[in-house]
Design a protein around this motif. Structure first.
Motif, PDB file in Angstrom:
ATOM      1  N   UNK A 273       0.809  -1.232   0.000  1.00 15.89           N
ATOM      2  CA  UNK A 273       0.000   0.000   0.000  1.00 15.89           C
ATOM      3  C   UNK A 273       0.838   1.277   0.000  1.00 15.89           C
ATOM      4  N   UNK A 274       2.017   1.234   0.594  1.00 11.27           N
ATOM      5  CA  UNK A 274       2.871   2.412   0.767  1.00 11.27           C
ATOM      6  C   UNK A 274       3.716   2.712  -0.472  1.00 11.27           C
TER       7      UNK A 274
ATOM      8  N   UNK B 133      -3.733  -2.552   6.939  1.00  9.51           N
ATOM      9  CA  UNK B 133      -2.450  -2.389   7.632  1.00  9.51           C
ATOM     10  C   UNK B 133      -2.738  -1.624   8.920  1.00  9.51           C
TER      11      UNK B 133
ATOM     12  N   UNK C 124      -2.137   0.364  12.424  1.00 13.89           N
ATOM     13  CA  UNK C 124      -1.166   1.322  12.938  1.00 13.89           C
ATOM     14  C   UNK C 124      -1.580   1.784  14.318  1.00 13.89           C
ATOM     15  N   UNK C 125      -0.708   1.708  15.347  1.00 18.26           N
ATOM     16  CA  UNK C 125       0.626   1.131  15.226  1.00 18.26           C
ATOM     17  C   UNK C 125       0.577  -0.386  15.076  1.00 18.26           C
ATOM     18  N   UNK C 126       1.654  -0.962  14.567  1.00 15.32           N
ATOM     19  CA  UNK C 126       1.743  -2.410  14.469  1.00 15.32           C
ATOM     20  C   UNK C 126       1.818  -3.019  15.866  1.00 15.32           C
TER      21      UNK C 126
ATOM     22  N   UNK D 221     -10.806  -1.669   6.704  1.00 16.33           N
ATOM     23  CA  UNK D 221     -11.469  -0.579   7.418  1.00 16.33           C
ATOM     24  C   UNK D 221     -10.867  -0.307   8.777  1.00 16.33           C
ATOM     25  N   UNK D 222     -10.106  -1.248   9.310  1.00 19.90           N
ATOM     26  CA  UNK D 222      -9.521  -1.073  10.648  1.00 19.90           C
ATOM     27  C   UNK D 222      -8.130  -0.430  10.616  1.00 19.90           C
ATOM     28  N   UNK D 223      -7.604  -0.141   9.437  1.00 17.62           N
ATOM     29  CA  UNK D 223      -6.251   0.403   9.350  1.00 17.62           C
ATOM     30  C   UNK D 223      -6.167   1.601   8.430  1.00 17.62           C
ATOM     31  N   UNK D 224      -5.051   1.726   7.741  1.00 21.34           N
ATOM     32  CA  UNK D 224      -4.738   2.961   7.012  1.00 21.34           C
ATOM     33  C   UNK D 224      -4.969   2.888   5.504  1.00 21.34           C
TER      34      UNK D 224
ATOM     35  N   UNK E   8      -6.514   2.820   1.823  1.00 20.95           N
ATOM     36  CA  UNK E   8      -7.625   3.174   0.947  1.00 20.95           C
ATOM     37  C   UNK E   8      -7.646   2.138  -0.175  1.00 20.95           C
TER      38      UNK E   8
END
Lengths: 290, 290
Positions: free
Chosen positions: A195-196, A219, A221-223, A235-238, A240
């Motif tokens: 994703x990054x 993904x 955050x934080x890990x 939906x629970x992370x960063x 799109x």
């Protein structure tokens, strides 16, 4: 595109239970893991998925090809063992008619997944480790081709470069695949891992029909302290998902979309609830490409 | 190339103590942090480094330019505040005659460094955040140029993409720098952040004289629970420094080599011992390019 359950998302389910779960929730495909297939028995696993009318969207996983980078006899033995283990994985993928065998290629030679660095018998030669992967693929791709199996090279997030995969970007995996016929070697696009990447959209387009598997999860955050478990429900992370799904679709991918989540809370939850949530989030966040 | 102490490696030292330490250990340059300069006082910090005859290899840090990606008035205000803060950082770098101002560009809009994701006021628009960085640079580069300051764009390891830097690879940082004159915008090569990158050597060569700073420390494996502190003394992690130093040198870099380590154990140790170890490891592992 069609939603598939990677069985590690509902880790406590056996192959039989995962197959039942897919049927119960109206899913058409399941991604299987070698350990689970071994527990169920290969022949029985084949029978279960066929009778249920399911596709096997992937078999996880082959790989761990880099230990050959250790010096001398240790390296030669490790390389031969890795090839042999991967031939067995290819045989199993063929029996299961899996759409691909996911390849997690291995980290620095001598590093063990999730373990501290060993005091000895460890190599920092990253470039050499990457060469070992190419050499192993040259051995394995024709073997896979003869059995109608596609090897799917999975780039892993750079956090896993030391111990799990020296393949760190989609572009790198794609470049490696190009030495082989399209039906023998493809790549995995897993949103968690890529994703990054500033070159993601360019490389997804370039990959085109080399995309052998599209896996989705978020993904976090934080890990968590164990970074292996940093995967979350969509939906629970960063992430799109919209532009990534759109790009994968535009590249010509028409296969199954596996949800593969390594997450202690999700593993502790009721698997049927996990699958229900997965279906809802998939519709809302992954398929909704505007 | 000449070894320099980034003062965060000996975090408990003030500017005055770090300057004394550099002189005592025969180092010619020091990398300073804005917080420490503020505590010492800017004018006093300038006086200390000048009287000691030290170069200021970098000032850390400007950046955090992405909050402008939040919608509406919040975004506009955050963007204006970020520009203003960076102009002050540029002014300080000019006063200190720092070789560069290190820019950590910021993560997803609304994410706070090291904090959990906020429930609201957060954006997953990674591409948009990257555009905000380019827009901010267009404002800041001429301001820096007028004051003889070079902005050094630091790509951070992708693990920091959510909350610290949407610049994730050297190639991406380099591409962003090319819109501006070489004396205004360069890039940082920090081994911790880029060691895994399959395009590293190609991009170091391409960067050439755009390399404004070469920072070294090791990448620990496994990472500690607070991933910010996963930096280690050279030799304690997975990085082979030899090929990276050789490439940076071949690209034409002749500046100082800063050792910048965020690590709880190193911060707890006697700073003089840390500097002594740093010197030894630098000679053995970083300079020894065969």
């Amino acid at each position: 595109m069609s939603l598939a359950l990677n069985q590690w998302t509902t880790r406590r389910w056996s192959v039989a239970e995962a197959v039942d779960g897919c049927v119960r929730h109206g899913l058409e495909a399941v991604g299987l893991w070698r350990e689970k297939v071994a527990e169920q028995g290969l022949a029985q696993s084949v029978k279960l998925v066929r009778e249920a009318g399911l596709r096997v969207s992937s078999l996880c996983r082959g790989g761990f090809l880099t230990a050959g980078g250790l010096p001398g006899e240790d390296g030669r033995r490790a390389f031969a063992q890795a090839l042999e283990s991967n031939r067995r994985a290819i045989d199993e993928a063929a029996e299961l008619s899996a759409a691909c065998l996911v390849m997690v290629v291995g980290g620095l030679p001598g590093a063990q997944p999730g373990e501290p660095l060993p005091a000895a018998g460890f190599s920092r030669d990253l470039a050499g480790a990457r060469e070992r992967v190419a050499e192993a693929l040259a051995e394995l791709a024709p073997y896979a081709g003869e059995r109608g199996v596609k090897l799917a090279l999975e780039p892993l997030h750079p956090i896993y470069c030391p111990d799990r995969a020296v393949l760190s970007t989609l572009g790198q995996a794609l470049d490696l695949s190009l030495a082989h016929p399209e039906e023998q070697v493809g790549v995995v696009v897993d949103t968690f891992h890529v994703w990054w990447d500033p070159r993601l959209f360019e490389d997804v387009a370039r990959a085109g029909r080399r995309i052998a598997s599209y896996q989705v999860c978020d993904y976090l955050h934080p890990l968590p302290a164990d970074v292996l478990l940093g995967r979350g429900m969509m939906g629970d992370g960063v992430i799109d998902f919209t532009p990534i799904t759109r790009a994968v679709r535009a590249a010509g991918y028409t296969g199954d979309v596996e949800v593969e989540i390594f997450n202690a809370e999700i593993w502790a939850a009721d698997p049927d609830e996990v699958v229900a949530t997965m279906k809802t989030r998939y519709e809302e966040l992954v398929l909704a490409t505007g």
